[in-house]
Design a protein around this motif. Structure first.
Motif, PDB file in Angstrom:
ATOM      1  N   ILE A 286       1.599  12.623 -14.661  1.00  0.00           N
ATOM      2  CA  ILE A 286       0.659  12.964 -15.740  1.00  0.00           C
ATOM      3  C   ILE A 286      -0.781  12.619 -15.326  1.00  0.00           C
ATOM      4  O   ILE A 286      -1.643  12.342 -16.148  1.00  0.00           O
ATOM      5  CB  ILE A 286       1.050  12.288 -17.082  1.00  0.00           C
ATOM      6  N   GLY A 287      -0.987  12.641 -14.018  1.00  0.00           N
ATOM      7  CA  GLY A 287      -2.349  12.533 -13.484  1.00  0.00           C
ATOM      8  C   GLY A 287      -2.890  11.125 -13.372  1.00  0.00           C
ATOM      9  O   GLY A 287      -4.087  10.938 -13.158  1.00  0.00           O
ATOM     10  N   LEU A 288      -2.031  10.127 -13.522  1.00  0.00           N
ATOM     11  CA  LEU A 288      -2.517   8.747 -13.412  1.00  0.00           C
ATOM     12  C   LEU A 288      -2.375   8.244 -11.984  1.00  0.00           C
ATOM     13  O   LEU A 288      -1.517   8.718 -11.218  1.00  0.00           O
ATOM     14  CB  LEU A 288      -1.760   7.848 -14.398  1.00  0.00           C
ATOM     15  N   HIS A 289      -3.209   7.286 -11.631  1.00  0.00           N
ATOM     16  CA  HIS A 289      -3.254   6.790 -10.250  1.00  0.00           C
ATOM     17  C   HIS A 289      -2.724   5.362 -10.173  1.00  0.00           C
ATOM     18  O   HIS A 289      -3.148   4.492 -10.948  1.00  0.00           O
ATOM     19  CB  HIS A 289      -4.702   6.841  -9.740  1.00  0.00           C
ATOM     20  N   ILE A 290      -1.802   5.143  -9.248  1.00  0.00           N
ATOM     21  CA  ILE A 290      -1.252   3.796  -9.048  1.00  0.00           C
ATOM     22  C   ILE A 290      -2.270   2.970  -8.266  1.00  0.00           C
ATOM     23  O   ILE A 290      -2.746   3.385  -7.210  1.00  0.00           O
ATOM     24  CB  ILE A 290       0.096   3.858  -8.294  1.00  0.00           C
ATOM     25  N   TYR A 291      -2.619   1.815  -8.799  1.00  0.00           N
ATOM     26  CA  TYR A 291      -3.745   1.026  -8.276  1.00  0.00           C
ATOM     27  C   TYR A 291      -3.510   0.381  -6.903  1.00  0.00           C
ATOM     28  O   TYR A 291      -4.312   0.587  -5.983  1.00  0.00           O
ATOM     29  CB  TYR A 291      -4.138  -0.032  -9.315  1.00  0.00           C
ATOM     30  N   PRO A 292      -2.456  -0.420  -6.713  1.00  0.00           N
ATOM     31  CA  PRO A 292      -2.374  -1.144  -5.442  1.00  0.00           C
ATOM     32  C   PRO A 292      -2.002  -0.227  -4.270  1.00  0.00           C
ATOM     33  O   PRO A 292      -1.314   0.771  -4.458  1.00  0.00           O
ATOM     34  CB  PRO A 292      -1.255  -2.166  -5.687  1.00  0.00           C
ATOM     35  N   LYS A 293      -2.460  -0.626  -3.084  1.00  0.00           N
ATOM     36  CA  LYS A 293      -2.144   0.173  -1.891  1.00  0.00           C
ATOM     37  C   LYS A 293      -0.673   0.040  -1.545  1.00  0.00           C
ATOM     38  O   LYS A 293      -0.074   0.963  -1.027  1.00  0.00           O
ATOM     39  CB  LYS A 293      -3.018  -0.267  -0.730  1.00  0.00           C
ATOM     40  N   VAL A 294      -0.097  -1.131  -1.801  1.00  0.00           N
ATOM     41  CA  VAL A 294       1.351  -1.320  -1.636  1.00  0.00           C
ATOM     42  C   VAL A 294       1.872  -1.941  -2.941  1.00  0.00           C
ATOM     43  O   VAL A 294       1.508  -3.062  -3.286  1.00  0.00           O
ATOM     44  CB  VAL A 294       1.680  -2.246  -0.443  1.00  0.00           C
ATOM     45  N   SER A 295       2.690  -1.170  -3.648  1.00  0.00           N
ATOM     46  CA  SER A 295       3.135  -1.604  -4.978  1.00  0.00           C
ATOM     47  C   SER A 295       4.316  -2.558  -4.906  1.00  0.00           C
ATOM     48  O   SER A 295       5.202  -2.406  -4.084  1.00  0.00           O
ATOM     49  CB  SER A 295       3.583  -0.388  -5.791  1.00  0.00           C
ATOM     50  N   ALA A 296       4.321  -3.521  -5.833  1.00  0.00           N
ATOM     51  CA  ALA A 296       5.486  -4.371  -6.019  1.00  0.00           C
ATOM     52  C   ALA A 296       6.419  -3.705  -7.023  1.00  0.00           C
ATOM     53  O   ALA A 296       6.001  -2.830  -7.771  1.00  0.00           O
ATOM     54  CB  ALA A 296       5.041  -5.728  -6.544  1.00  0.00           C
ATOM     55  N   ASN A 297       7.681  -4.146  -7.040  1.00  0.00           N
ATOM     56  CA  ASN A 297       8.631  -3.595  -8.017  1.00  0.00           C
ATOM     57  C   ASN A 297       8.554  -4.285  -9.374  1.00  0.00           C
ATOM     58  O   ASN A 297       9.151  -3.827 -10.325  1.00  0.00           O
ATOM     59  CB  ASN A 297      10.069  -3.714  -7.487  1.00  0.00           C
ATOM     60  N   SER A 298       7.856  -5.402  -9.426  1.00  0.00           N
ATOM     61  CA  SER A 298       7.835  -6.176 -10.664  1.00  0.00           C
ATOM     62  C   SER A 298       7.048  -5.510 -11.789  1.00  0.00           C
ATOM     63  O   SER A 298       7.248  -5.809 -12.956  1.00  0.00           O
ATOM     64  CB  SER A 298       7.248  -7.564 -10.394  1.00  0.00           C
ATOM     65  N   MET A 299       6.134  -4.614 -11.415  1.00  0.00           N
ATOM     66  CA  MET A 299       5.306  -3.966 -12.438  1.00  0.00           C
ATOM     67  C   MET A 299       4.704  -2.681 -11.870  1.00  0.00           C
ATOM     68  O   MET A 299       4.659  -2.495 -10.659  1.00  0.00           O
ATOM     69  CB  MET A 299       4.183  -4.912 -12.897  1.00  0.00           C
ATOM     70  N   SER A 300       4.252  -1.808 -12.774  1.00  0.00           N
ATOM     71  CA  SER A 300       3.473  -0.644 -12.351  1.00  0.00           C
ATOM     72  C   SER A 300       2.063  -0.832 -12.868  1.00  0.00           C
ATOM     73  O   SER A 300       1.861  -1.143 -14.044  1.00  0.00           O
ATOM     74  CB  SER A 300       4.063   0.648 -12.922  1.00  0.00           C
ATOM     75  N   VAL A 301       1.097  -0.653 -11.976  1.00  0.00           N
ATOM     76  CA  VAL A 301      -0.302  -0.860 -12.345  1.00  0.00           C
ATOM     77  C   VAL A 301      -1.093   0.422 -12.094  1.00  0.00           C
ATOM     78  O   VAL A 301      -1.042   0.989 -11.009  1.00  0.00           O
ATOM     79  CB  VAL A 301      -0.906  -2.052 -11.570  1.00  0.00           C
ATOM     80  N   VAL A 302      -1.794   0.860 -13.125  1.00  0.00           N
ATOM     81  CA  VAL A 302      -2.579   2.094 -13.059  1.00  0.00           C
ATOM     82  C   VAL A 302      -4.052   1.748 -13.220  1.00  0.00           C
ATOM     83  O   VAL A 302      -4.401   0.940 -14.091  1.00  0.00           O
ATOM     84  CB  VAL A 302      -2.149   3.051 -14.204  1.00  0.00           C
ATOM     85  N   ASP A 303      -4.903   2.311 -12.391  1.00  0.00           N
ATOM     86  CA  ASP A 303      -6.343   2.182 -12.642  1.00  0.00           C
ATOM     87  C   ASP A 303      -6.828   3.498 -13.239  1.00  0.00           C
ATOM     88  O   ASP A 303      -6.511   4.573 -12.730  1.00  0.00           O
ATOM     89  CB  ASP A 303      -7.122   1.806 -11.374  1.00  0.00           C
TER      90      ASP A 303
END
Ligand SMILES: *Cc1c(COP(=O)(O)O)cnc(C)c1O
Length: 388
Positions: A286-303
């Protein structure tokens, strides 16, 4: 009597990366009458939990301390350094290790990154070559400020290959119970009750390597956070000061619950990985961008420039609490929790609400793609195997 306020509290969906919601099974365990901490009944609970934690952490010893996670971070820094430490600051929690060190009068060598950027072996190599007298390296496994994952295995292996005497302090507060943690090169592994264990805040624990045990045994330091005194007591299934009895009983409830539902911890790791991956794909759809360069599984972070508005719509229209950013990320990101054991219908509801909020904010027309992509990306076979 039910006031309007309590209604909101009981009905809202808690989706923050700590504290996480406490399931009924664990709440029920904690609702039992209070046990005195110096009784055989409590000691048997303590012994049970100690053993299960040792197995879960994959470490020889574990200490339970009545404090939030930061207390355990302070205890480790205080106990294992007297001059100079290396800290990795890729976010608020990494920054905290540096602040603790300075508060203790230590010289702090700090690797400072953007909060979307994990540390690398090269960055650590540069500092270890410059500073031969580093006593400890302190790093998160998952840095919760931006939801990133550090390459901890590679970094810790490198550190130990350079100098085996450097103590590796790993903050695994948002990694333990989320993913398998390789403790081969970790001396102190820190955990906390209010994240993947789905317990109230107030209990921290520290897994210890052989080296850490030896150092603790030969060096009594500090007062409340005196790990030497704690180790002596906890080997006898008691604590130096009043234990966090209710939370420890809740922790037993956590392990019992997993067993009760015929699961093992690896099932939870796999389930968490599945929903974390599907959530990220859904958010991107839906056009959102995942913030970290390498994501953890504990959470999803969007900027997103709409982060603040999305959080507000979720709260007001759908009674969903997700987390925003702190400090420099305030108003710039939102964070959705995957720790614990989140039911599929809840995360699906949250994703739908996020898509609806984009429509309400006139960013993107709602077409139910978020949920479609979420379910498309869940591996049904894997879920079936897990009994979901
Ligand atoms: C939550 C958290 C902590 C501990 O914070 P407390 O508020 O002291 O419990 C430490 N490190 C990380 C990575 C965390 O997510």
């Amino acid at each position: 009597m039910e006031s309007k306020n309590t209604k909101i509290i009981t009905q809202s969906l808690l989706f923050t990366p700590g504290p996480t919601p406490t399931p009924e099974y664990i709440r029920y365990a904690m609702a039992q009458p209070t046990l005195h901490h110096r009784t055989s009944e409590f000691e048997s609970v303590f012994a049970n939990v100690r053993e299960k934690l040792q197995t879960l952490l994959g470490m020889k010893e574990v200490l339970m301390i009545a404090s939030s996670g930061t207390g355990a971070m302070e205890a480790c820094v205080e106990s294992f350094s007297s001059k100079k430490i290396l800290t990795i600051n890729s976010g608020k929690f990494g920054e905290r290790f540096g602040q603790i060190g300075r508060a203790k009068g230590l010289e702090v060598i700090e690797i400072i990154n953007e909060w979307d950027t994990p540390a690398s072996v090269d960055m650590v190599q540069e500092q270890l070559e410059k500073h031969k007298d580093i006593e400890c390296i302190c790093m998160q496994i998952c840095e919760s400020a931006g939801g990133l994952s550090h390459p901890y295995k590679e970094i810790f292996e490198y550190v130990k290959s350079v100098n085996d005497n450097i103590i590796v302090i790993a903050d695994g507060i948002t990694a333990i119970g989320v993913q398998h943690v390789d403790t081969t090169n970790i001396d102190l592994l820190i955990g906390g009750s209010q994240k993947a264990f789905m317990l109230p805040p107030g209990l921290a624990f520290i897994g210890l390597s052989d080296r850490a045990i030896n150092l603790i045994e030969s060096n009594s330091k500090g007062y409340y956070f005196n790990l030497s005194k704690e180790l002596k007591n906890q080997r006898k299934n008691t604590t130096a000061y009043t234990a966090a009895t209710s939370i420890i009983i809740g922790l037993k409830g956590y392990f019992d619950m997993i067993q009760h539902f015929n699961m093992c911890i690896e099932d939870i790791y796999e389930y968490t990985a599945l929903i974390a991956n599907a959530t990220k794909k859904s958010l991107e759809s839906i056009g959102l961008h995942i913030y970290p360069k390498v994501s953890a599984n504990s959470m999803s972070v969007v900027d997103s420039m709409y982060a603040k508005d999305i959080i507000s719509v979720l709260k007001k229209q759908y009674s969903i609490n997700i987390a925003g950013g702190q400090d420099r990320l305030k108003g710039k990101i939102f964070r959705i929790n995957h720790m614990g054991y989140i039911p599929l219908h809840e995360i699906s509801f949250v994703l739908n609400a996020i898509e609806l909020s984009l429509d309400i904010l006139n960013v993107r027309k709602f077409d139910s793609v978020a949920n479609m992509v979420f379910f498309e990306n869940l591996n049904c076979q894997a879920l079936k195997k897990l009994g979901v």
